[in-house]
Design a protein around this motif. Structure first.
Motif, short mmCIF file in Angstrom:
data_model
loop_
_atom_site.label_atom_id
_atom_site.label_comp_id
_atom_site.label_asym_id
_atom_site.label_seq_id
_atom_site.Cartn_x
_atom_site.Cartn_y
_atom_site.Cartn_z
N GLY A 237 0.81 -1.21 0.00
CA GLY A 237 0.00 0.00 0.00
C GLY A 237 0.84 1.26 0.00
N LEU A 238 1.92 1.26 0.78
CA LEU A 238 2.79 2.43 0.86
C LEU A 238 3.54 2.67 -0.45
N ILE A 239 4.06 1.61 -1.05
CA ILE A 239 4.84 1.76 -2.28
C ILE A 239 3.96 2.23 -3.44
N PHE A 240 2.85 1.56 -3.66
CA PHE A 240 1.99 1.95 -4.77
C PHE A 240 1.27 3.27 -4.48
N GLY A 241 1.03 3.54 -3.20
CA GLY A 241 0.50 4.84 -2.84
C GLY A 241 1.49 5.94 -3.17
N ALA A 242 2.78 5.67 -2.97
CA ALA A 242 3.82 6.66 -3.29
C ALA A 242 3.89 6.92 -4.79
N GLY B 265 -7.90 9.89 -6.02
CA GLY B 265 -6.69 10.13 -6.79
C GLY B 265 -5.93 8.84 -7.05
N ASP B 266 -4.84 8.95 -7.78
CA ASP B 266 -4.01 7.78 -8.07
C ASP B 266 -3.36 7.22 -6.81
N VAL B 267 -3.12 8.09 -5.83
CA VAL B 267 -2.52 7.62 -4.58
C VAL B 267 -3.40 6.57 -3.92
N GLY B 268 -4.71 6.67 -4.15
CA GLY B 268 -5.62 5.68 -3.59
C GLY B 268 -5.87 4.52 -4.52
N SER B 269 -6.17 4.81 -5.79
CA SER B 269 -6.56 3.75 -6.71
C SER B 269 -5.42 2.77 -7.01
N LEU B 270 -4.21 3.28 -7.22
CA LEU B 270 -3.08 2.39 -7.48
C LEU B 270 -2.80 1.50 -6.27
N ALA B 271 -2.87 2.09 -5.08
CA ALA B 271 -2.61 1.34 -3.85
C ALA B 271 -3.67 0.28 -3.61
#
Length: 360
Positions: A105-110, A266-272
């Motif tokens: 979650g942290l990596i993809f959120g980043a 945002g992408d910070v949420g969807s990618l994670a």
């Protein structure tokens, strides 16, 4: 962390043991993340508005979306904060897989944060280039896949075939790592493409997490696993708490994200979220069921692939606009109707996946 305190207090009163029960910790994890999201939601949205962290609308998108310009984005930060905070309180820190999910979650959120940040600073709907994003996702997915295969709490390397009791596909350690890479990258991008309407992505994520929680509980319980002819994987039982915490955070976010949205993830949420779904499915060996339950995500992704490939070949379009939800918007279907119908389809697919528990 909280389990350490519980172990200490049980020497004075054995009644504290009840707080160690997996199902109770899952319920408390869900309530904790839900409370955090609801309690901080309004403050967080106001802070985003003050910092002018607002959604940049595509110029070639549906005209109805122009009214969404200026809506705060990067709400995925709140989801991840509530989720990780709850997991760290109620989760078992000795579970390797808990940390795999948190780190994912942290990596993809980043990665998503970098993409959102560039969009905001450039005042453009274009953030990271497709190549940059794919490279970052690929390197991250490879590292996570290798971690999943090489850890002190190994999971089976066979791919489970749903609806069949004894059918499995042996992948081996290398095969599982390669397969996991595609599942993680694919799921992350699929959720990202679906996140285009108010609440469209978060509710399917919540529904799928609910099913994954059930599968993780069954696979982690010897009696249930034996009775239902599913592989017994005790190390995966902690995924119940992880799923519950993320469900709570998702429900809290939906409170503010439902139509008309006050904030976007945002992408910070969807990618994670997409990557987390994939990693949990891999851990409990239900990747095929994730594909089935995430049929909406799959359809959205295929619509983009087909549209791009067909346009390059013929200079004509199959869909009025891709991803698929924009096609329906162009047809004149109202946004709330599209959203709820996508939710209903996801619920049906989740029920089909749950039916595989007995139909095998």
């Amino acid at each position: 962390m909280f389990l350490e305190f519980i172990n200490f207090f049980t020497q004075f009163d054995t009644g504290f043991n009840v707080l160690q029960y997996l199902t109770l910790r899952a319920i408390l994890a869900m309530l904790t993340s839900l409370f955090i999201t609801l309690a901080l939601g309004r403050f967080f949205i106001n802070k985003l508005q003050q910092l002018q962290i607002a959604q940049i609308i595509r110029e070639d998108g549906p005209q109805s979306h122009l009214s969404k310009a200026g809506t705060p984005t990067m709400g995925g930060i709140l989801i991840l904060f509530a989720f990780i905070s709850s997991v760290l309180v109620w989760g078992n820190w000795y579970s390797v897989y808990l940390w795999v999910v948190v780190v994912t979650g942290l990596i993809f959120g980043a990665i998503g944060f970098a993409d959102d940040y560039l969009k905001i600073t450039k005042k453009s709907s274009n953030g990271l280039s497709a190549g940059q994003k794919y490279l970052a996702q690929s390197l991250s997915a490879i590292a996570i896949a290798v971690w999943l295969v090489n850890n002190p709490q190994p999971i089976p390397t066979d791919l489970l075939i749903p609806f069949f009791k004894d059918w499995t596909l042996p992948l081996g350690a290398i095969g599982l790592a390669v397969f996991s890479y595609f599942v993680i990258v694919g799921s992350s991008n699929a959720v990202n493409l679906t996140d285009g309407l108010d609440g469209l992505a978060i509710m399917p994520v919540i529904l799928i997490l609910g099913a994954l929680a059930i599968f993780s509980y069954i696979s982690g319980n010897y009696n249930f696993a034996q009775y239902l002819h599913m592989p017994f994987m005790p190390a995966t039982s902690e995924m119940l708490v992880v799923c519950a915490a993320l469900i709570g955070a998702g429900l809290g976010f939906l409170w503010f994200n439902t139509y008309p949205a006050e904030v976007f993830m945002g992408d910070v949420g969807s990618l994670a979220l997409g990557a987390i779904l994939a990693v949990i499915a891999i851990i409990i060996r239900q990747e095929i069921l994730l594909f089935i339950m995430g049929g909406i995500f799959v359809a959205e992704t295929l619509s983009v692939i087909i549209q791009v490939a067909w346009y390059k070949r013929t200079k004509t379009r199959i869909f009025l606009m891709a991803p698929l939800h924009h096609h329906f918007e162009k047809q004149g279907i109202s946004e709330p109707k599209i959203i709820v119908r996508f939710w209903i389809v996801t619920l049906i697919l989740v029920l089909v996946a749950l039916a595989s528990i007995k139909i095998r």
